[in-house]
Scaffold this motif. Structure first.
Motif, PDB file in Angstrom:
ATOM      1  N   LEU A  16       0.454  -0.655  -0.361  1.00 56.64           N
ATOM      2  CA  LEU A  16       0.244  -0.476   0.193  1.00 56.64           C
ATOM      3  C   LEU A  16       0.854   0.749  -0.286  1.00 56.64           C
ATOM      4  O   LEU A  16       1.673   1.169   0.684  1.00 56.64           O
ATOM      5  CB  LEU A  16      -1.108  -0.293   0.935  1.00 56.64           C
ATOM      6  CG  LEU A  16      -1.614  -1.454   1.544  1.00 56.64           C
ATOM      7  CD1 LEU A  16      -2.662  -1.003   3.080  1.00 56.64           C
ATOM      8  CD2 LEU A  16      -2.711  -1.395   0.482  1.00 56.64           C
ATOM      9  N   TYR A  23      -4.276   6.456  -3.170  1.00 56.33           N
ATOM     10  CA  TYR A  23      -3.514   5.251  -2.228  1.00 56.33           C
ATOM     11  C   TYR A  23      -3.505   4.776  -3.748  1.00 56.33           C
ATOM     12  O   TYR A  23      -4.160   4.410  -4.236  1.00 56.33           O
ATOM     13  CB  TYR A  23      -3.889   4.730  -1.325  1.00 56.33           C
ATOM     14  CG  TYR A  23      -4.688   5.697   0.320  1.00 56.33           C
ATOM     15  CD1 TYR A  23      -3.319   6.156   1.041  1.00 56.33           C
ATOM     16  CD2 TYR A  23      -6.045   6.138   0.697  1.00 56.33           C
ATOM     17  CE1 TYR A  23      -3.139   6.877   2.165  1.00 56.33           C
ATOM     18  CE2 TYR A  23      -5.688   7.307   1.460  1.00 56.33           C
ATOM     19  CZ  TYR A  23      -4.874   7.177   2.490  1.00 56.33           C
ATOM     20  OH  TYR A  23      -4.775   7.955   3.057  1.00 56.33           O
ATOM     21  N   ILE A  25      -2.677   0.729  -4.490  1.00 62.17           N
ATOM     22  CA  ILE A  25      -3.005  -0.821  -4.108  1.00 62.17           C
ATOM     23  C   ILE A  25      -2.064  -1.887  -4.654  1.00 62.17           C
ATOM     24  O   ILE A  25      -2.163  -2.013  -6.222  1.00 62.17           O
ATOM     25  CB  ILE A  25      -4.544  -1.802  -3.340  1.00 62.17           C
ATOM     26  CG1 ILE A  25      -5.210  -0.398  -2.838  1.00 62.17           C
ATOM     27  CG2 ILE A  25      -3.982  -2.918  -2.411  1.00 62.17           C
ATOM     28  CD1 ILE A  25      -6.554  -0.800  -3.022  1.00 62.17           C
ATOM     29  N   LEU A  49      -7.676   0.944   4.367  1.00 65.45           N
ATOM     30  CA  LEU A  49      -7.076  -0.019   2.733  1.00 65.45           C
ATOM     31  C   LEU A  49      -7.097  -1.560   3.230  1.00 65.45           C
ATOM     32  O   LEU A  49      -7.065  -2.503   1.892  1.00 65.45           O
ATOM     33  CB  LEU A  49      -6.117   0.540   2.837  1.00 65.45           C
ATOM     34  CG  LEU A  49      -5.721   2.048   1.643  1.00 65.45           C
ATOM     35  CD1 LEU A  49      -4.280   2.281   1.875  1.00 65.45           C
ATOM     36  CD2 LEU A  49      -6.566   2.337   0.609  1.00 65.45           C
TER      37      LEU A  49
END
Length: 80
Positions: A16, A23, A25, A49
């Protein structure tokens, strides 16, 4: 780019990141990777997240890796 954390999984690497008001991933499996971008305002806090990336989401991503690998191997046969 700042590493927010990692989610341990035996079949792929999940990292992450925080970068540019979003953000990321990132899933890595062998030579392939998939990245999902999430706007910072779509989550209340970074810990959300970890909730977003549940086992169902991971399994869908792994299935996509299988399809990507098949597609890539097929294309490699064209040049060999």
């Amino acid at each position: 780019m700042r590493v927010v954390g990692e989610i341990p999984h035996p079949d792929c690497k999940i990292t992450l990141f925080s970068w540019n008001n979003r953000y990321l991933i990132k899933f890595e499996c062998g030579l392939l990777e998939q990245t999902f971008k999430v706007a910072e305002y779509d989550v209340l806090q970074e810990s959300d997240l970890y909730t977003l990336v549940d086992e169902s989401f991971i399994q869908e991503t792994l299935a996509r890796f299988d399809a990507m690998n098949t597609s890539f191997r097929t294309r490699l046969q064209v040049i060999s």
